[in-house]
Design an enzyme around this catalytic site. Structure first.
Site: not given
Ligand code: FPP
Length: 237
Positions: A23, A40, A134
């Site tokens: 997050d 992201h 893993l």
């Molecule tokens: C939460 O941050 C994150 C997500 C909803 C997306 C997570 C996905 C990735 C990091 C890409 C993963 C890639 C692979 C290949 C596994 P948020 O957008 O909710 O952050 P905020 O709460 O600060 O708005």
């Protein structure tokens, strides 16, 4: 932050299954005056480092919450960016995963993802299927309540009138995996957010204020050191 190197961890007391709620990508981007998608993208760099770190530590299972069933409610542009990034990252990182002997599994409503993402998931799962290190378990279009409902419906369709806890565990997407010993959530929110609700009944929870794009190997080691200091009682004394 007190730094903990991997070598100071007790290798016999590492989690068998580590689950992470990644997050804070949006807030990380905002704090730098960047668009959310930049958060992201930077988050994928953290995914790469944490997968390698878990693999180096010989942690057997890592589950990452990459996209929840609730995330469809985000602005269409962001959903499109996230889907594009997932497909791109799966394709680009497949060789790195292979070199690290990582196996891949996806949990969630995979059929509900765009074809571009589905085909990259399938390609990567197939490429990595004979690896023995893993297990990287990606929660994609995942929601825990739906997982439980799906499991119950599967058992009903098999003709069951009543089920045991073990039977329900075996009907979930995570069938055969140990329950998570440790759940890490980044960016400070004290929530479980519909993640592995059944499986985390006795998991240790670790919340760090660090945003996911800043979460690196040393932060993982600090979380694991904290986990190793906790007595686990599973409801006993
Ligand atoms: C939460 O941050 C994150 C997500 C909803 C997306 C997570 C996905 C990735 C990091 C890409 C993963 C890639 C692979 C290949 C596994 P948020 O957008 O909710 O952050 P905020 O709460 O600060 O708005």
């Amino acid at each position: 932050m007190k730094t903990t190197s991997g070598s100071s961890l007790d290798k016999s007391r590492l989690p068998r299954h580590l689950a992470i709620i990644m997050d804070g990508n949006g807030r990380w981007a905002k704090s730098k005056g960047l668009p959310r998608v930049a958060g992201h993208k930077a988050g994928v760099d953290s995914v790469r480092e944490i997968v390698r770190a878990c693999s180096d530590l010989r942690i057997p299972v890592l589950t990452l919450y990459a996209f929840s069933t609730e995330n469809w409610a985000r602005p269409q542009d962001e959903v499109t960016d996230l889907m594009g990034l997932l497909a791109f990252a799966l394709r680009r990182e497949a060789d790195m995963l292979d070199k690290n002997d990582v196996r891949l599994q996806a949990i969630g409503h995979i059929a509900g993802l765009p074809q571009s993402v589905r085909s990259e998931v399938e390609r990567a799962v197939d490429k990595l299927k004979d690896n023995t290190g893993l297990l990287l378990n990606l929660a994609l279009n995942y929601g825990a309540r739906q997982e439980i409902v799906d499991g119950v419906n599967r058992l009903i369709a098999e003709g069951r009138k009543s089920v045991s806890a073990d039977e329900l565990s075996g009907a979930l997407y995570t069938a055969g995996l140990p329950d998570p010993d440790l759940v890490i959530r980044t960016s400070g929110e004290m929530r479980v957010s519909n993640f592995l609700l059944w499986q985390i009944a006795y998991s240790e929870l670790y919340v760090t204020p660090v945003f996911w794009p800043d979460f690196r190997r040393e932060h993982l080691h600090a979380a694991l050191a904290d986990y190793q200091r906790r007595p686990r009682r599973f409801g006993g004394v």
